[in-house]
Design an enzyme around this catalytic site. Structure first.
Site, PDB file in Angstrom:
ATOM      1  N   ASP A 251       0.873  -1.185   0.000  1.00  0.00           N
ATOM      2  CA  ASP A 251       0.000   0.000   0.000  1.00  0.00           C
ATOM      3  C   ASP A 251       0.907   1.231   0.000  1.00  0.00           C
ATOM      4  O   ASP A 251       2.136   1.115   0.081  1.00  0.00           O
ATOM      5  CB  ASP A 251      -0.928   0.010   1.237  1.00  0.00           C
ATOM      6  CG  ASP A 251      -2.240   0.763   0.977  1.00  0.00           C
ATOM      7  OD1 ASP A 251      -2.172   1.950   0.581  1.00  0.00           O
ATOM      8  OD2 ASP A 251      -3.320   0.170   1.161  1.00  0.00           O
TER       9      ASP A 251
ATOM     10  N   LYS B 256     -12.613  -0.587 -14.625  1.00  0.00           N
ATOM     11  CA  LYS B 256     -13.086  -1.890 -14.149  1.00  0.00           C
ATOM     12  C   LYS B 256     -13.578  -2.758 -15.318  1.00  0.00           C
ATOM     13  O   LYS B 256     -13.398  -3.980 -15.318  1.00  0.00           O
ATOM     14  CB  LYS B 256     -14.183  -1.706 -13.097  1.00  0.00           C
ATOM     15  CG  LYS B 256     -13.712  -0.976 -11.832  1.00  0.00           C
ATOM     16  CD  LYS B 256     -12.680  -1.757 -11.027  1.00  0.00           C
ATOM     17  CE  LYS B 256     -12.332  -1.094  -9.704  1.00  0.00           C
ATOM     18  NZ  LYS B 256     -11.426  -1.854  -8.856  1.00  0.00           N
TER      19      LYS B 256
ATOM     20  N   TYR C  53     -13.872   5.542 -13.825  1.00  0.00           N
ATOM     21  CA  TYR C  53     -13.851   4.397 -12.889  1.00  0.00           C
ATOM     22  C   TYR C  53     -14.459   3.164 -13.559  1.00  0.00           C
ATOM     23  O   TYR C  53     -13.872   2.080 -13.547  1.00  0.00           O
ATOM     24  CB  TYR C  53     -14.627   4.762 -11.619  1.00  0.00           C
ATOM     25  CG  TYR C  53     -14.621   3.672 -10.554  1.00  0.00           C
ATOM     26  CD1 TYR C  53     -13.527   3.505  -9.711  1.00  0.00           C
ATOM     27  CD2 TYR C  53     -15.721   2.812 -10.397  1.00  0.00           C
ATOM     28  CE1 TYR C  53     -13.520   2.519  -8.733  1.00  0.00           C
ATOM     29  CE2 TYR C  53     -15.721   1.823  -9.416  1.00  0.00           C
ATOM     30  CZ  TYR C  53     -14.623   1.681  -8.591  1.00  0.00           C
ATOM     31  OH  TYR C  53     -14.617   0.692  -7.627  1.00  0.00           O
TER      32      TYR C  53
END
Ligand SMILES: NC(=O)c1ccc[n+]([C@@H]2O[C@H](COP(=O)([O-])OP(=O)(O)OC[C@H]3O[C@@H](n4cnc5c(N)ncnc54)[C@H](O)[C@@H]3O)[C@@H](O)[C@H]2O)c1
Length: 257
Positions: free
Chosen positions: A36, A160, A156
């Site tokens: 991360d 995806k 977005y």
């Protein structure tokens, strides 16, 4: 502990679905290598090619001569903007590709991507095509054009949708299926994490979200609902699923057809 402990990389492990998945894996006795921006075993910025290379190198150092059994890609951005292309799409595919040699050493290697119900929503074809062509500069330019055209929300969905299509062709390739590496995805509906906190607490945004993603089965999901599904994709028992996008969305995808 369930079975032999496995070593699993979790990206986006500092928050939300990634943090819950990492916690669940650890509670079962598995070794988690978290990736991360901060608060992780490997701190790296997946929005840049060099950050992704650092992430792969950092994981390789921690795996050493050992084996990597699984990878879960939870790192993602919901704030509309071109950066979503870099984190959500290239930050996923570059990690899967970069860690493939380490995964190939495992007796039961598994990859679980995190897609979204948004992959069923209107997308920008130029962003999707550039992603699938593997051109980050072109995908970023197409995303900037979508922002300029007043369609930032499509980015977005585009990242995806591109991920789902990349998954389908990659999962059945020589490098993955033929090498015994199962690659699949979970597509969540609305999940209660820091990503959605502000949206669900604002009545106006909540109404927009409820209209876009109706979830007749049990409503908004806790991150555990997604984590348990991801754990199944990662399990050695998952021997024959390849290239599937499994919607864990309270029925939202079923309502689209
Ligand atoms: N929460 C939802 O409703 C929902 C629904 C569908 C799909 N998803 C997807 O699930 C995944 C996890 O989302 P979440 O809800 O847990 O969000 P979250 O914001 O709680 O966690 C996302 C994590 O990704 C990390 N991240 C972001 N940019 C990064 C970068 N450049 N480099 C490295 N790490 C980075 C963040 O630091 C954070 O820890 C995302 O891919 C998201 O698109 C979420």
């Amino acid at each position: 502990m369930n079975g032999t402990p496995r070593t699993i990389v979790v990206t986006g492990a500092a928050s939300g679905i990634g943090a819950t998945t990492a916690e669940l894996l650890r509670s079962r006795g598995d070794r988690v290598i978290s990736v991360d921006l901060r608060s992780a075993d490997v701190c790296a910025d997946l929005s840049s090619p060099s950050g992704r290379a650092d992430a792969v190198a950092g994981v390789a150092t921690l795996v050493g001569d050992g084996v990597l059994d699984g990878l879960v890609t939870c790192a993602g951005l919901s704030r509309a903007g071109a950066r979503q292309v870099s984190v959500n799409y290239f930050g996923t595919v570059d990690l899967v590709t970069g860690l493939r040699p380490l995964l190939a050493r495992s007796a039961a290697p598994r990859v679980a991507l995190v897609s979204s119900i948004s992959s069923t929503q209107p997308a920008d074809a130029a962003v999707v095509d550039a992603c699938l062509a593997g051109s980050e500069p072109d995908a970023l330019a197409a995303a900037e054009a979508a922002v300029a055209a007043g369609r930032p929300h499509e980015i977005y969905a585009s990242t995806k949708a591109a991920l789902n299509r990349w998954l389908r062709r990659t999962a059945v390739s020589e490098e993955f299926a033929a090498a015994g590496i199962a690659v699949n995805a979970i597509a969540p509906g609305v999940v209660l994490t820091p990503m959605t906190e502000e949206l669900v607490s604002d009545p106006q945004w909540k109404a927009v979200m409820d209209a876009a993603v109706p979830m007749p089965l049990n409503g908004y999901a806790p991150p555990e609902a997604i984590a348990h599904a991801l754990l199944w994709l990662l399990a050695p028992e998952n021997t024959h699923m390849a290239g599937q996008v499994v919607f864990v969305d309270g029925g939202a995808e079923a309502l689209t057809v």
